[in-house]
Design a protein around this motif. Structure first.
Motif, PDB file in Angstrom:
ATOM      1  N   SER A   1       6.824   0.380   1.785  1.00  0.00           N
ATOM      2  CA  SER A   1       5.860   0.202   2.871  1.00  0.00           C
ATOM      3  C   SER A   1       5.358   1.380   3.164  1.00  0.00           C
ATOM      4  N   GLU A   2       6.153   2.637   3.052  1.00  0.00           N
ATOM      5  CA  GLU A   2       5.641   3.910   3.521  1.00  0.00           C
ATOM      6  C   GLU A   2       4.582   4.538   2.539  1.00  0.00           C
ATOM      7  N   ARG A   3       4.932   4.063   1.216  1.00  0.00           N
ATOM      8  CA  ARG A   3       3.963   4.640   0.304  1.00  0.00           C
ATOM      9  C   ARG A   3       2.581   3.575   0.041  1.00  0.00           C
ATOM     10  N   TYR A   4       2.773   2.212   0.312  1.00  0.00           N
ATOM     11  CA  TYR A   4       1.582   1.410   0.126  1.00  0.00           C
ATOM     12  C   TYR A   4       1.688   0.609   1.301  1.00  0.00           C
ATOM     13  N   LYS A   5       0.670   1.110   2.432  1.00  0.00           N
ATOM     14  CA  LYS A   5       0.842   0.524   3.891  1.00  0.00           C
ATOM     15  C   LYS A   5       0.765  -0.798   3.936  1.00  0.00           C
ATOM     16  N   GLU A   6       0.120  -1.660   3.106  1.00  0.00           N
ATOM     17  CA  GLU A   6      -0.369  -3.063   2.898  1.00  0.00           C
ATOM     18  C   GLU A   6       1.076  -3.883   2.440  1.00  0.00           C
ATOM     19  N   VAL A   7       1.857  -3.100   1.852  1.00  0.00           N
ATOM     20  CA  VAL A   7       3.003  -3.953   1.151  1.00  0.00           C
ATOM     21  C   VAL A   7       4.313  -4.075   2.218  1.00  0.00           C
ATOM     22  N   ASN A   8       4.724  -5.091   2.268  1.00  0.00           N
ATOM     23  CA  ASN A   8       6.253  -5.280   3.055  1.00  0.00           C
ATOM     24  C   ASN A   8       7.081  -6.462   2.643  1.00  0.00           C
ATOM     25  N   LEU A   9       8.007  -6.759   2.968  1.00  0.00           N
ATOM     26  CA  LEU A   9       8.944  -7.729   2.697  1.00  0.00           C
ATOM     27  C   LEU A   9       8.347  -9.237   2.758  1.00  0.00           C
ATOM     28  N   GLU A  10       7.370  -9.332   3.474  1.00  0.00           N
ATOM     29  CA  GLU A  10       6.597 -10.563   4.071  1.00  0.00           C
ATOM     30  C   GLU A  10       5.438 -10.832   3.052  1.00  0.00           C
ATOM     31  N   THR A  11       4.906  -9.565   2.079  1.00  0.00           N
ATOM     32  CA  THR A  11       3.921  -9.622   1.244  1.00  0.00           C
ATOM     33  C   THR A  11       4.318 -10.870   0.065  1.00  0.00           C
ATOM     34  N   SER A  12       3.230 -11.744  -0.158  1.00  0.00           N
ATOM     35  CA  SER A  12       3.691 -12.982  -1.086  1.00  0.00           C
ATOM     36  C   SER A  12       3.715 -12.005  -2.412  1.00  0.00           C
ATOM     37  N   HIS A  13       4.397 -12.479  -3.461  1.00  0.00           N
ATOM     38  CA  HIS A  13       4.529 -11.900  -4.498  1.00  0.00           C
ATOM     39  C   HIS A  13       3.419 -11.762  -5.670  1.00  0.00           C
ATOM     40  N   ASP A  14       2.775 -12.903  -5.379  1.00  0.00           N
ATOM     41  CA  ASP A  14       1.433 -12.903  -6.056  1.00  0.00           C
ATOM     42  C   ASP A  14       0.305 -12.176  -5.623  1.00  0.00           C
ATOM     43  N   TYR A  15       0.590 -11.453  -4.333  1.00  0.00           N
ATOM     44  CA  TYR A  15      -0.442 -10.578  -3.733  1.00  0.00           C
ATOM     45  C   TYR A  15      -0.126  -9.384  -3.695  1.00  0.00           C
TER      46      TYR A  15
END
Ligand SMILES: Nc1nc2c(ncn2[C@@H]2O[C@H](COP(=O)(O)OP(=O)(O)O)[C@@H](O)[C@H]2O)c(=O)[nH]1
Ligand SMILES: [Mg+2]
Length: 282
Positions: free
Chosen positions: A221-235
């Motif tokens: 999440s630090e490297r890619y701000k929009e990515v976290n544990l809640e992000t759907s795998h397809d997104y």
């Protein structure tokens, strides 16, 4: 995930290994410290059952230090000498020589009792891309250039003198990973041991992100701000693209570019120093 391999090369490499085995006192197996299990050839233990072994967890600069220490303990518990290693750093040469000499000590001493001065011969083995050539180069470095400079030096020379009592075979033994195991196939692809053009980069990068989110979610999440544990795998790849502003002229997210970036940054150790595999308990 389909991964291509080359049985022809495999047969040839295996024969080369078998032919040279009788000349060798110590086998140095290089594995990738980020995936010590997947980068280990499963036949290794049988093939070298009665040889002294040194396992080097190479590319330790890209791995998690404490997990590397766990792996070293795991090997030691089985009576196998293991050490972390960084083949791109020439200051590691001395410790490698010590490890090889230590592994061959018994043999050298028993020969000395018989009045024979024994030269220890070692061979480097490992699957593609673990750093075998880099290792041989730093070990042989000066010795190699010296012999190469003199005219009339036989071509295809096999042994490089490392010290007065140690010689190293100048061609590494090629082993193959166990591609049939899907986790193994994934892990060696993540670390870049399989050519990317034979696999689907976007699928690979997505799988990598899923794996990394399990091990180091904060670093991702630090490297890619929009990515976290809640992000759907397809997104996931869209989220990487959004984080970095990878947008195509039509306004779509450039997920192929995301995939390449994620793979590159992981392999370069930029997301985090990550080890994908922990040693088995006991
Ligand atoms: N970061 C890092 N890269 C390494 C290390 N050892 C080798 N490499 C790199 O890994 C790649 C593969 O190395 P190479 O020696 O060709 O592997 P081989 O296929 O086993 O002979 C090269 O780009 C090397 O520079 C290491 O300890 N750390
Ligand atoms: Mg090589």
């Amino acid at each position: 995930m389909q991964i291509q391999w080359y049985p022809g090369h495999m047969t040839k490499a295996k024969r080369m290994l078998a032919e040279n085995l009788k000349l060798i006192d110590v086998v140095i197996e290089l594995v990738d410290a980020r995936a010590p299990r997947s980068t280990k050839n499963p036949d290794f233990s049988d093939m070298f059952a009665n040889k002294k072994r040194v396992v080097l967890l190479n590319k330790a600069d890209l791995a998690n230090k404490s997990v590397t220490a766990d792996w070293i303990r795991y090997y030691k518990a089985q009576g196998i000498y293991a050490s972390e290693f960084v083949a791109t750093k020439s200051n590691k040469r001395k410790s490698a020589i010590q490890a090889i000499e230590e592994a061959a000590k018994e043999k050298v001493e028993s020969m000395r009792k018989k009045g024979v001065f024994k030269t220890v011969r070692a061979m480097v083995v490992g699957i593609p891309n673990v750093g075998k050539s880099t290792f041989i180069n730093i070990m042989a470095g000066a010795a190699r250039t010296q012999t190469g400079d003199r005219p009339g030096v036989t071509q295809g020379k096999q042994w490089v003198k490392i010290t007065n009592q140690l010689e190293l075979m100048d061609t590494p033994g090629l082993l193959w990973p166990k591609f049939e195991d899907e986790t193994v196939a994934k892990h060696i692809s993540f670390i870049g041991s399989v050519r990317d053009d034979v696999i689907d980069r976007e699928e690979l990068a997505k799988q990598l992100l899923i794996t990394l989110l399990k091990i180091v979610p904060e670093s991702v999440s630090e490297r890619y701000k929009e990515v976290n544990l809640e992000t759907s795998h397809d997104y996931l790849l869209e989220a990487v693209a959004k984080s970095r502003g990878f947008v195509l002229s039509g306004g779509e997210y450039d997920t192929l570019r995301s995939a390449k970036i994620v793979l590159d940054e992981f392999r370069g150790g930029k997301i985090a120093k990550v080890t994908l595999e922990t040693p088995p308990k006991d």
